[in-house]
Motif scaffolding. Structure first.
Motif, PDB file in Angstrom:
ATOM      1  N   THR A   1      59.045 -40.808-159.721  1.00  0.00           N
ATOM      2  CA  THR A   1      58.644 -39.566-159.054  1.00  0.00           C
ATOM      3  C   THR A   1      58.156 -39.857-157.640  1.00  0.00           C
ATOM      4  O   THR A   1      58.515 -39.149-156.683  1.00  0.00           O
ATOM      5  CB  THR A   1      57.541 -38.866-159.856  1.00  0.00           C
ATOM      6  OG1 THR A   1      58.004 -38.632-161.188  1.00  0.00           O
ATOM      7  CG2 THR A   1      57.150 -37.546-159.216  1.00  0.00           C
TER       8      THR A   1
ATOM      9  N   ARG B   1      53.727 -36.883-162.148  1.00  0.00           N
ATOM     10  CA  ARG B   1      53.398 -37.170-160.747  1.00  0.00           C
ATOM     11  C   ARG B   1      53.179 -38.658-160.510  1.00  0.00           C
ATOM     12  O   ARG B   1      53.557 -39.198-159.462  1.00  0.00           O
ATOM     13  CB  ARG B   1      52.135 -36.401-160.368  1.00  0.00           C
ATOM     14  CG  ARG B   1      51.658 -36.604-158.931  1.00  0.00           C
ATOM     15  CD  ARG B   1      50.213 -36.151-158.790  1.00  0.00           C
ATOM     16  NE  ARG B   1      49.313 -36.948-159.625  1.00  0.00           N
ATOM     17  CZ  ARG B   1      48.060 -36.600-159.911  1.00  0.00           C
ATOM     18  NH1 ARG B   1      47.554 -35.467-159.456  1.00  0.00           N
ATOM     19  NH2 ARG B   1      47.313 -37.395-160.676  1.00  0.00           N
TER      20      ARG B   1
ATOM     21  N   VAL C   1      54.779 -28.237-158.529  1.00  0.00           N
ATOM     22  CA  VAL C   1      54.108 -29.032-157.496  1.00  0.00           C
ATOM     23  C   VAL C   1      53.328 -28.134-156.532  1.00  0.00           C
ATOM     24  O   VAL C   1      52.232 -28.483-156.087  1.00  0.00           O
ATOM     25  CB  VAL C   1      55.129 -29.906-156.747  1.00  0.00           C
ATOM     26  CG1 VAL C   1      54.510 -30.551-155.511  1.00  0.00           C
ATOM     27  CG2 VAL C   1      55.678 -30.991-157.684  1.00  0.00           C
TER      28      VAL C   1
END
Length: 228
Positions: free
Chosen positions: A199, A194, A171
């Motif tokens: 998530t 993502r 990330v």
């Protein structure tokens, strides 16, 4: 019910990703690592390495007393086996997931963690250390990119704890000196994870935790993270 001892770090996100993905009931017990709460005796009984995350399973499968588990990779394996989710039951599929889980906990996480430290938190810039860990980060991204060529997920077509373990460490790719356009297969995988609803929920939980630290400016946080 799972009690999750948590702070919004890459390793902490691994476990909320699993719990949100599978719908396992859980409660969060924040452990403010910038305030030194990871050194409190009650937490050390659960996580003797004074690191989070850790869990306490209030209803283990053997019917016995509550069971604590520390280390993020061990927690993912435990939860996967408890629920029968995100870990294949066949010999070869399971072996593949486990080797990539250990690749993450033994390589990707520690090396990217050192990248974060020397790039963002070290009190002095050490060019050799920065170069060493940025290069190793690039190598590991390359390994993952090659692995994902022709595959939806790390272990193949099915989402698994190997993906949950690796994703949070990618990330912060920009802070690590990486550009995802240099790794097209990894970028596709990253964007797919993502955009999953689970998530988004997991990261919203992290964003909602109060007292998030900045060890670059907070001397108490720096001391608790790097000086003890």
């Amino acid at each position: 019910m799972i009690e999750l001892y948590y702070w919004p770090t890459p390793n902490g996100h691994k476990i909320t990703l699993f719990l949100e993905e599978t719908g396992v009931p859980y409660s969060i017990k924040p452990v403010n690592i910038g305030k030194g709460e990871q050194f409190e005796p009650a937490f050390l009984k659960i996580s003797p390495n004074n690191r989070m995350p850790a869990i306490v399973d209030k209803a283990p499968a053997d019917g016995g007393e509550p069971l604590s588990v520390f280390e993020s990779g061990a927690i993912l394996q435990y939860l996967a086996e408890k629920t029968g989710r995100l870990l294949p039951s066949d010999l070869r599929g399971r072996a593949t997931v486990m080797e990539w889980l250990f690749w993450q906990v033994g390589g990707l996480g520690p090396m990217l963690g050192q990248n974060h430290h020397f790039n963002r938190y070290a009190p002095e810039k050490i060019p050799y250390a920065i170069d060493r860990y940025v290069r190793e980060t690039r190598r590991l991204y390359g390994v993952l990119d090659k692995r994902l060529e022709g595959r939806d997920f790390i272990a193949g077509k099915e989402y698994s704890i190997a993906d949950l373990a690796a994703y949070p460490w990618t990330v912060s790719h920009e802070d690590q000196g990486m550009k995802l356009e240099d790794f097209p297969h990894l970028r596709r995988w990253f964007e797919h994870i993502r955009d999953r609803d689970a998530t988004k929920r997991a990261y919203a939980i992290g964003d909602g935790i109060k007292g998030k630290l900045d060890a670059r400016t907070d001397e108490e946080a720096r001391r608790n993270l790097f000086g003890r």
